[in-house]
Structures are given as structure tokens and as C-alpha cells.
Design an enzyme around this catalytic site. Structure first.
Site, short mmCIF file in Angstrom:
data_model
loop_
_atom_site.label_atom_id
_atom_site.label_comp_id
_atom_site.label_asym_id
_atom_site.label_seq_id
_atom_site.Cartn_x
_atom_site.Cartn_y
_atom_site.Cartn_z
N HIS A 250 -2.09 4.78 3.19
CA HIS A 250 -1.84 5.21 4.46
C HIS A 250 -3.65 5.07 4.90
O HIS A 250 -4.24 6.14 4.54
CB HIS A 250 -1.12 6.39 4.80
CG HIS A 250 -0.41 6.66 6.11
ND1 HIS A 250 -1.57 7.67 7.05
CD2 HIS A 250 0.69 6.51 6.74
CE1 HIS A 250 -0.73 7.72 7.82
NE2 HIS A 250 0.59 7.01 7.95
N ASP B 52 6.35 3.61 5.70
CA ASP B 52 7.60 2.27 5.79
C ASP B 52 7.76 1.35 5.29
O ASP B 52 8.63 0.77 6.20
CB ASP B 52 6.18 2.32 6.97
CG ASP B 52 5.44 3.12 8.17
OD1 ASP B 52 5.98 3.91 8.72
OD2 ASP B 52 4.31 3.26 7.95
#
Length: 429
Positions: free
Chosen positions: A306, A363
Site C-alpha cells: 500500500h 483491495d
């Protein structure tokens, strides 16, 4: 509050003293707001080292993998709370007591319907229009239907607009889906939970009753919780930027939706599913793992690591557990889900990924869950926008509530031609 002073030495000029502000957590911030009066401003492409506002809503410590909403850790909220409980917290700053919670839920549930003329508005879109295109357009159009809550200087108007957006966004999102597949719109059911009602409007049909699966319902609620707010990201900053001009709340949220639509922001879970489709089967995973480790190969594993979190994404911890619950409950037979689970195993065990802290992020898991539930990839970012609406509204309200807020006006470093004289058409080479 300024506790210290930073001194900026400028060539050929007197030094400039800049206050250093301290927040309740995180980095100290050098206040450069008066620098322009001295004939200077800073250059920070992407605003990566610029604090654009003061906010008490969300705090992120990317190094430690911490995400707090109003001081509460995201993992506690996702497990112990529910989405509407979190909505109240984001909007009002404190968790509601029992009476406040029940009143808030009642108000949201009784305002989920949209003006019937909105159905006619949908018919102006092509059948194959992307759901995000419809969501953006319809959300902006709400200002034409609800003109009694457009005065941004009126605190009551701001609150009414906030309730309307939180209440109606699931209905509009489901309408985008139904229109795209040619099915009739399904009206909301007030006896259902926020997540359950959305699932009913998404997958229900008028000819039979839709029964909500409690495991799927809880998973959807957690997806909403984990995407509700994430500090000053691109879409939230867009909402604040639009709101700083005094634009109405529906236009501001539509602006946020447009920003979220970008593949570098809200399209991450869709990109993850596209990657799984490219891999195709478990036996091809070693090939793609090798490519991911090859610095010369442009291929990248989507859904791992991330930009903000340099450690494990705290939202992913909760989403991982939820993902496995949903897959066990639905017993979906899908080769891509097999690919996803094998990729997860490798990422959590392979020294290359562990050493670089390329763990599966939120995600990765939310995309798998939504695919297992039956939500098409074209709707993934729509659901993201649905969940993030309350965060956008909270930041919009906070900005307008702060005394002395100004219209945003970033500066630039001009690199074009200096002043030059106009040349008549007949004399140009």
C-alpha cells in the site's frame, strides 16, 4: 498551537521565522501560510509533503499500520461496531448512545427512497454506460431535486444534506446496477439493515422476496466500514477543494466520485480482479511470481502492499477473516478465487514478499468478496463511493464548520514563455 519556530534562510534576504504546529499525533507541521507575503511559496507536486487542512476525523500512521477514526482503531470498529454507528461517529465526533443510535438509524432508514422522477433521469443514459458515470451524474443532479438543503452557510441545511446523501446513496448505487443489466429498480425496505437493504436492492427482483444471507450482510457492512474514510486522499481533497468555493453538497460529492473513479484511486480492487483473470489458473502463478520479482519486467502484483501503509494494512486484517468466512459460506466454485487464495498464501510465506512487506491489502480481499457475492467488477468503485460518502460529508462539514475557512487556491511554478508581443497574422512565419 505553535511550540517551536523554524527559521528559513533565503539568499540575499532576512531569515523568515515559521511556526511549527503540533497535532495530537503524527508529524509536526511547519506553518508556511505567511510565506507568500514574503514573495515565496513552496513547490510540492502531488502535495505529498503539504498539510492542506486541520482535521480531527481520521489519523493514519503508515509506518505502524494504524488507522484511527476519531481515535478509535479501525479493527475495533469493524468487529464491534456497524456502518451506521461509524457514520454517526464520523459526522458528530463521538459514538452515539442507545437513543441517539436508534434515532439516527430510524432517520436514515426512512429517507432511503429517492424522488420518483430520478428514474426518468436514468433513462437518459445509454444501456452500456459505466455505473460510475451514472453515479456521478445522478449524484450531482440531486441538487435539482432537493433544493431545500443547498445553503451551505446554514448548519441545519448541511445536516439535512448529510442525512440525505448517506440515506440515498445505496438506493442510487443499486439503481445504477439495475439499469445497467436491464432489470427494474427495487425499492428500499426499511425493516432491513443498511447493508441488507443494499443487497436487497442489488439482487432482489419484484417477482419474489429476496432473503438476506447474514454472513454476506455482515461482510458488506464491514466493506462499508473499512472504506468509510481514509484521511486526505485524492477524492476527499477534491470534495474539500470543491466545497471551499461554496458549492452545494451534492455537487461536492459528485466531484469526489469523479476523482475516485480514477484507476490509481478507487479502481484498485477492480485492477486486482483483472490481474487474477490475467493469471487465469493456479498452475500459472509461479510464472507471474517470477515476473513480479523481476525488476526488468513491468508486471506488478495488484492488491499487495500500500502506498500509505509501509507495514500490514490494518483494514486487511479484518477483511481477510471476512473473506474466508464468505468463501466458506457460499462455497463458490471459481478458479479465480483459487488463484487468489494461493497468491495470498505465497505472499504471507514467501521471503521476498515478507521482507518487502508486500502483504495483501484491503483491495485484494474486498475484490474477492465482491466477486464471490456476485457483484460485477464495474460496480466495485461504485460500492467504494457508497461507503466513502460519509467520510466525504464529514470532511466537507468539518471544513465549513471551521471559522475563517477560505477558498482553496494552490499556486504553481510557471515554466512557460515570458512576456512577448503579439504578432499580426500576416506577419507570422
Amino acid at each position: 498551537m505553535a511550540d517551536n519556530i523554524a527559521t528559513l534562510e533565503l539568499p540575499g534576504n532576512d531569515s523568515i521565522e515559521l511556526p511549527i504546529k503540533e497535532g495530537t499525533a503524527g508529524f509536526d507541521v511547519i506553518d508556511i501560510s505567511k510565506l507568500g507575503s514574503k514573495g515565496y511559496f513552496t513547490f510540492d507536486p502531488g502535495f505529498l509533503a503539504t498539510g492542506s487542512c486541520e482535521s480531527a476525523i481520521t489519523y493514519i500512521d503508515g509506518e505502524q499500520g494504524v488507522l484511527l477514526h476519531r481515535g478509535y482503531p479501525i479493527d475495533q470498529l469493524a468487529v464491534e461496531s456497524d456502518y451506521l454507528d461509524l457514520c454517526y461517529l464520523l459526522l458528530y465526533g463521538e459514538l452515539p448512545n442507545k437513543a441517539e443510535y436508534e434515532n439516527f438509524v430510524y432517520t436514515v432508514k426512512t429517507h432511503t427512497m429517492v424522488n420518483e422522477q430520478l428514474a426518468s433521469f436514468f433513462r437518459g443514459f445509454r444501456r452500456d454506460a459505466h455505473p460510475m458515470a451514472m453515479l456521478c451524474g445522478v449524484t450531482g443532479a440531486l441538487s435539482a431535486f432537493y433544493q431545500d438543503s443547498l445553503d451551505v452557510n446554514d448548519e441545519r441545511h448541511r445536516e439535512i444534506a448529510a442525512y440525505r446523501l448517506v440515506s440515498k446513496m445505496p438506493t442510487i448505487a443499486a439503481m445504477c446496477y439495475k439499469y445497467s443489466i436491464g432489470q427494474p429498480f427495487v425499492y428500499p425496505r426499511n425493516e432491513l439493515s443498511y447493508a441488507g437493504n443494499f443487497l436487497s436492492m442489488m439482487f432482489g427482483v419484484p417477482c419474489e422476496e429476496y432473503k438476506v444471507n447474514p454472513i454476506v450482510e455482515r461482510a458488506m457492512d464491514r466493506i462499508f466500514i473499512l472504506h468509510a474514510d481514509h484521511e486526505q486522499n485524492a477524492s476527499t481533497s477534491t470534495v474539500r477543494l470543491a466545497g471551499s468555493s461554496g458549492a452545494n453538497p451534492f455537487a461536492c460529492i459528485a466531484a469526489g466520485i469523479a476523482s475516485l473513479w480514477g484507476p490509481a484511486h478507487g479502481g484498485a480492487n477492480e485492477a486486482c480482479l483483472n490481474m487474477l483473470e490475467e493469471i487465469g489458473s493456479v498452475d500459472r502463478i509461479p510464472e507471474f511470481i517470477a515476473r513480479a520479482k523481476d525488476k526488468e519486467d513491468p508486471f506488478r502484483l495488484m492488491g499487495f502492499g500500500h502506498r500509505v501503509y509501509k507495514n500490514f494494512d490494518p483494514r486487511a486484517k479484518v477483511m481477510r477473516e471476512t473473506c474466508h468466512e464468505v468463501l466458506a459460506e457460499l462455497k463458490v466454485n471459481d478458479p479465480l478465487l483459487d488463484v487468489a487464495m494461493e497468491l495470498e498464501r505465497i505472499a504471507l510465506e514467501d521471503e521476498y514478499f515478507v521482507s518487502k512487506k508486500l502483504y495483501p491489502n484491503v483491495d485484494f480481499y474486498s475484490g474477492i468478496i465482491m466477486k464471490a457475492i456476485g457483484i460485477p467488477t464495474s460496480m466495485f468503485t461504485v460500492l467504494f463511493a457508497l461507503a466513502r460518502t460519509v467520510g466525504w460529508i464529514a470532511h466537507w462539514k468539518e471544513m465549513l464548520d471551521q471559522p475563517g475557512h477560505k477558498i482553496s487556491r494552490p499556486r504553481q511554478l510557471y515554466t512557460g514563455d515570458p512576456k512577448r508581443d503579439f504578432i499580426d497574422k500576416d506577419k507570422r512565419d
